[in-house]
Design a protein around this motif. Structure first.
Motif, PDB file in Angstrom:
ATOM      1  N   SER A 188      33.701  35.788  22.710  1.00  5.69           N
ATOM      2  CA  SER A 188      33.771  35.008  21.472  1.00  5.69           C
ATOM      3  C   SER A 188      35.067  34.212  21.389  1.00  5.69           C
ATOM      4  N   GLY A 189      35.954  34.449  22.354  1.00  5.82           N
ATOM      5  CA  GLY A 189      37.275  33.824  22.329  1.00  5.82           C
ATOM      6  C   GLY A 189      38.250  34.711  23.070  1.00  5.82           C
ATOM      7  N   VAL A 190      39.450  34.830  22.545  1.00  5.65           N
ATOM      8  CA  VAL A 190      40.505  35.575  23.243  1.00  5.65           C
ATOM      9  C   VAL A 190      40.259  37.086  23.198  1.00  5.65           C
ATOM     10  N   HIS A 191      39.381  37.552  22.332  1.00  6.32           N
ATOM     11  CA  HIS A 191      39.131  38.972  22.123  1.00  6.32           C
ATOM     12  C   HIS A 191      40.423  39.671  21.692  1.00  6.32           C
ATOM     13  N   ILE A 259      38.014  43.406  37.532  1.00  7.51           N
ATOM     14  CA  ILE A 259      36.846  43.459  38.414  1.00  7.51           C
ATOM     15  C   ILE A 259      37.024  44.434  39.577  1.00  7.51           C
ATOM     16  N   PRO A 260      38.219  44.501  40.224  1.00  8.61           N
ATOM     17  CA  PRO A 260      38.371  45.458  41.329  1.00  8.61           C
ATOM     18  C   PRO A 260      38.202  46.920  40.922  1.00  8.61           C
ATOM     19  N   ARG A 261      38.305  47.226  39.639  1.00 12.95           N
ATOM     20  CA  ARG A 261      38.208  48.615  39.193  1.00 12.95           C
ATOM     21  C   ARG A 261      36.831  49.220  39.475  1.00 12.95           C
ATOM     22  N   VAL A 262      35.804  48.390  39.711  1.00  9.53           N
ATOM     23  CA  VAL A 262      34.466  48.922  39.972  1.00  9.53           C
ATOM     24  C   VAL A 262      33.972  48.617  41.386  1.00  9.53           C
ATOM     25  N   LEU A 263      34.815  47.992  42.198  1.00  7.75           N
ATOM     26  CA  LEU A 263      34.360  47.583  43.530  1.00  7.75           C
ATOM     27  C   LEU A 263      34.727  48.601  44.605  1.00  7.75           C
ATOM     28  N   PRO A 264      33.791  48.918  45.510  1.00  8.17           N
ATOM     29  CA  PRO A 264      34.154  49.694  46.700  1.00  8.17           C
ATOM     30  C   PRO A 264      35.176  48.923  47.528  1.00  8.17           C
ATOM     31  N   GLN A 265      35.981  49.614  48.296  1.00  2.57           N
ATOM     32  CA  GLN A 265      37.082  48.994  49.035  1.00  2.57           C
ATOM     33  C   GLN A 265      36.623  47.964  50.063  1.00  2.57           C
ATOM     34  N   GLN A 266      35.400  48.088  50.571  1.00  8.98           N
ATOM     35  CA  GLN A 266      34.961  47.214  51.665  1.00  8.98           C
ATOM     36  C   GLN A 266      34.406  45.882  51.200  1.00  8.98           C
ATOM     37  N   VAL A 267      34.343  45.645  49.883  1.00  7.55           N
ATOM     38  CA  VAL A 267      33.778  44.383  49.396  1.00  7.55           C
ATOM     39  C   VAL A 267      34.744  43.686  48.448  1.00  7.55           C
ATOM     40  N   LYS A 268      34.448  42.406  48.177  1.00  4.80           N
ATOM     41  CA  LYS A 268      35.224  41.656  47.193  1.00  4.80           C
ATOM     42  C   LYS A 268      34.272  40.791  46.366  1.00  4.80           C
ATOM     43  N   ALA A 269      34.774  40.295  45.264  1.00  3.58           N
ATOM     44  CA  ALA A 269      33.979  39.421  44.402  1.00  3.58           C
ATOM     45  C   ALA A 269      34.464  37.992  44.565  1.00  3.58           C
ATOM     46  N   GLU A 270      33.546  37.100  44.916  1.00  2.34           N
ATOM     47  CA  GLU A 270      33.857  35.672  44.981  1.00  2.34           C
ATOM     48  C   GLU A 270      33.339  35.025  43.705  1.00  2.34           C
ATOM     49  N   ILE A 271      34.263  34.536  42.892  1.00  3.98           N
ATOM     50  CA  ILE A 271      33.922  33.952  41.599  1.00  3.98           C
ATOM     51  C   ILE A 271      33.888  32.429  41.712  1.00  3.98           C
ATOM     52  N   SER A 272      32.821  31.827  41.222  1.00  2.00           N
ATOM     53  CA  SER A 272      32.696  30.359  41.232  1.00  2.00           C
ATOM     54  C   SER A 272      33.214  29.813  39.913  1.00  2.00           C
ATOM     55  N   PHE A 273      34.453  29.344  39.927  1.00  2.00           N
ATOM     56  CA  PHE A 273      35.046  28.800  38.706  1.00  2.00           C
ATOM     57  C   PHE A 273      34.272  27.554  38.277  1.00  2.00           C
ATOM     58  N   GLY A 274      34.020  27.459  36.981  1.00  2.00           N
ATOM     59  CA  GLY A 274      33.239  26.331  36.485  1.00  2.00           C
ATOM     60  C   GLY A 274      31.769  26.645  36.334  1.00  2.00           C
ATOM     61  N   SER A 275      31.358  27.841  36.703  1.00  2.00           N
ATOM     62  CA  SER A 275      29.944  28.216  36.590  1.00  2.00           C
ATOM     63  C   SER A 275      29.594  28.705  35.194  1.00  2.00           C
ATOM     64  N   TRP A 276      30.592  28.789  34.318  1.00  2.00           N
ATOM     65  CA  TRP A 276      30.339  29.187  32.934  1.00  2.00           C
ATOM     66  C   TRP A 276      31.045  28.217  31.987  1.00  2.00           C
ATOM     67  N   GLU A 277      30.685  28.316  30.739  1.00  2.00           N
ATOM     68  CA  GLU A 277      31.225  27.422  29.712  1.00  2.00           C
ATOM     69  C   GLU A 277      32.633  27.866  29.310  1.00  2.00           C
ATOM     70  N   MET A 278      33.591  26.947  29.367  1.00  2.00           N
ATOM     71  CA  MET A 278      34.968  27.259  28.988  1.00  2.00           C
ATOM     72  C   MET A 278      35.174  26.924  27.513  1.00  2.00           C
ATOM     73  N   LEU A 279      35.549  27.894  26.725  1.00  2.00           N
ATOM     74  CA  LEU A 279      35.772  27.666  25.300  1.00  2.00           C
ATOM     75  C   LEU A 279      37.040  26.842  25.075  1.00  2.00           C
ATOM     76  N   PRO A 280      37.063  26.014  24.030  1.00  2.00           N
ATOM     77  CA  PRO A 280      38.226  25.158  23.771  1.00  2.00           C
ATOM     78  C   PRO A 280      39.541  25.923  23.640  1.00  2.00           C
ATOM     79  N   VAL A 281      39.489  27.148  23.136  1.00  2.00           N
ATOM     80  CA  VAL A 281      40.734  27.903  22.944  1.00  2.00           C
ATOM     81  C   VAL A 281      41.457  28.123  24.268  1.00  2.00           C
ATOM     82  N   PHE A 282      40.720  28.303  25.360  1.00  2.00           N
ATOM     83  CA  PHE A 282      41.359  28.567  26.647  1.00  2.00           C
ATOM     84  C   PHE A 282      41.930  27.286  27.259  1.00  2.00           C
TER      85      PHE A 282
END
Length: 349
Positions: A188-191, A259-282
């Motif tokens: 909803s914003g900065v939370h 995000i790393p708090r739930v990932l097994p050591q052998q994998v990583k998360a590749e995040i595609s920046f811009g794939s979601w809506e950026m709120l004006p506050v950010f």
């Protein structure tokens, strides 16, 4: 209560009668949060709860505790106190939800120098609303009046919740594997994280609470005090039907630490920046603070409050079902193989 018996304490700055008046005022809103497990009324020494263990082979209790942090400073500055109680509940129930737990009950702690009954009532009504949204009982709490501990008009909030999950349905991320998808649910914003920096940038900007926030048609106080979204109802519906492998509540530390708090050591998360809506506050915070997007993603949720890791085969269904509940959601990334000591979150700009 006899004014004579409480005279000495009142002269020391503690108004016992005000505390009793608050309890009387909040009884109705607290009662509306009661679930069938509650077997005690507010005002007892301890809250009593009988959990329903039917259908569970090996029940596990999951607990979480948190506060609202320096977001409270803006509540004081703007004299707006009806939403920070929702933040308080959200920070704990969203945390235990990550492990698949159903919140059972919540307890709050409200501390102030001199008790303002109207202000305290607004805060605790917010706590009750947070409990209602997460279908957990506000089982009890503590109101502490401590003269000279807090500045005039200020207070502090803390709370904790207890939830339950069958051990066989506990979600710990251990089965996350290459090819799984990350589904992000909008914030909803900065939370409730990063407000030490938010307050610094706000002060530098000269914006006031009733000004219109840049890029929106809402006031500064409404944008910055927008309560943290409680994801319990939406996520628990998903857990009943879909093979969710891992979940993340994006809080302090942003994408890179959570995000790393739930990932097994052998994998990583590749995040595609811009794939979601950026709120004006950010966008405003980035510009006002001359920050890079990696810095922003280290501090703030940047528009994504909660993340689910699911098999690719159910990614689209997961996203669509979230959207059907009224939340915005996007596929924001993929789980890939981690090489050596690579960071476990890679953001592709």
């Amino acid at each position: 209560m006899s004014s004579g018996r409480s005279k000495a304490y009142t002269e020391a700055g503690v108004d016992i009668n005000a505390g009793n008046a608050l309890v009387s005022r909040i009884k109705d809103v607290v009662a509306k949060t009661q679930t069938k497990g509650v077997i005690s009324d507010i005002g007892g020494f301890g809250g009593l709860f009988r959990p329903d263990l039917s259908g569970m082979e090996e029940p596990v209790l999951v607990s979480g505790t948190d506060g609202v942090g320096t977001k409270l400073k803006l509540a004081f500055e703007f004299d707006k106190h009806d939403t920070v109680g929702i933040d308080l509940v959200a920070m704990s129930v969203n945390d235990i939800l990550v492990q698949g737990a159903k919140p059972l009950f919540f307890l709050d702690y409200f501390a102030t120098g001199k008790l303002d009954v109207d202000k305290a009532q607004a805060v605790i009504a917010g706590v009750a609303e947070g409990c209602r949204q997460s279908a957990c009982a506000l089982l009890g709490g503590e109101t502490a009046e401590m003269p000279s501990m807090y500045a005039d008009g200020e207070y502090d909030l803390a709370g904790f919740c207890v939830g339950i999950v069958d051990n066989a349905r506990l979600i710990d991320g251990s089965t996350i594997s290459v090819g799984d998808k990350l589904i992000g649910i909008a914030s909803s914003g900065v939370h409730s994280n990063g407000f030490s920096l938010v307050r610094k940038l706000l002060a530098q900007s000269g914006l006031k609470g009733d000004d219109i926030f840049p890029g929106t048609d809402r006031t500064v106080k409404d944008v910055l005090l927008a309560p943290t979204i409680i994801y319990v109802e939406t996520v628990r519906h998903l857990l009943r039907d879909l093979p969710v492998k891992g979940m993340v509540h994006i809080t302090g530390g942003g994408f890179y630490d959570n995000i790393p708090r739930v990932l097994p050591q052998q994998v990583k998360a590749e995040i595609s920046f811009g794939s979601w809506e950026m709120l004006p506050v950010f966008s405003w915070l980035k510009e006002q603070g001359s920050l890079s997007w990696p810095e922003m993603l280290q501090i703030f949720n940047c528009g994504i409050g909660y993340v689910l890791v699911v098999p690719e085969a159910v990614a689209a269904e997961t996203r669509d079902r979230i959207i059907a509940t009224g939340h915005k959601a996007w596929e924001i990334g993929t789980i890939t193989r981690r090489k050596d000591d690579e960071e476990q979150v890679s953001v592709i700009f």
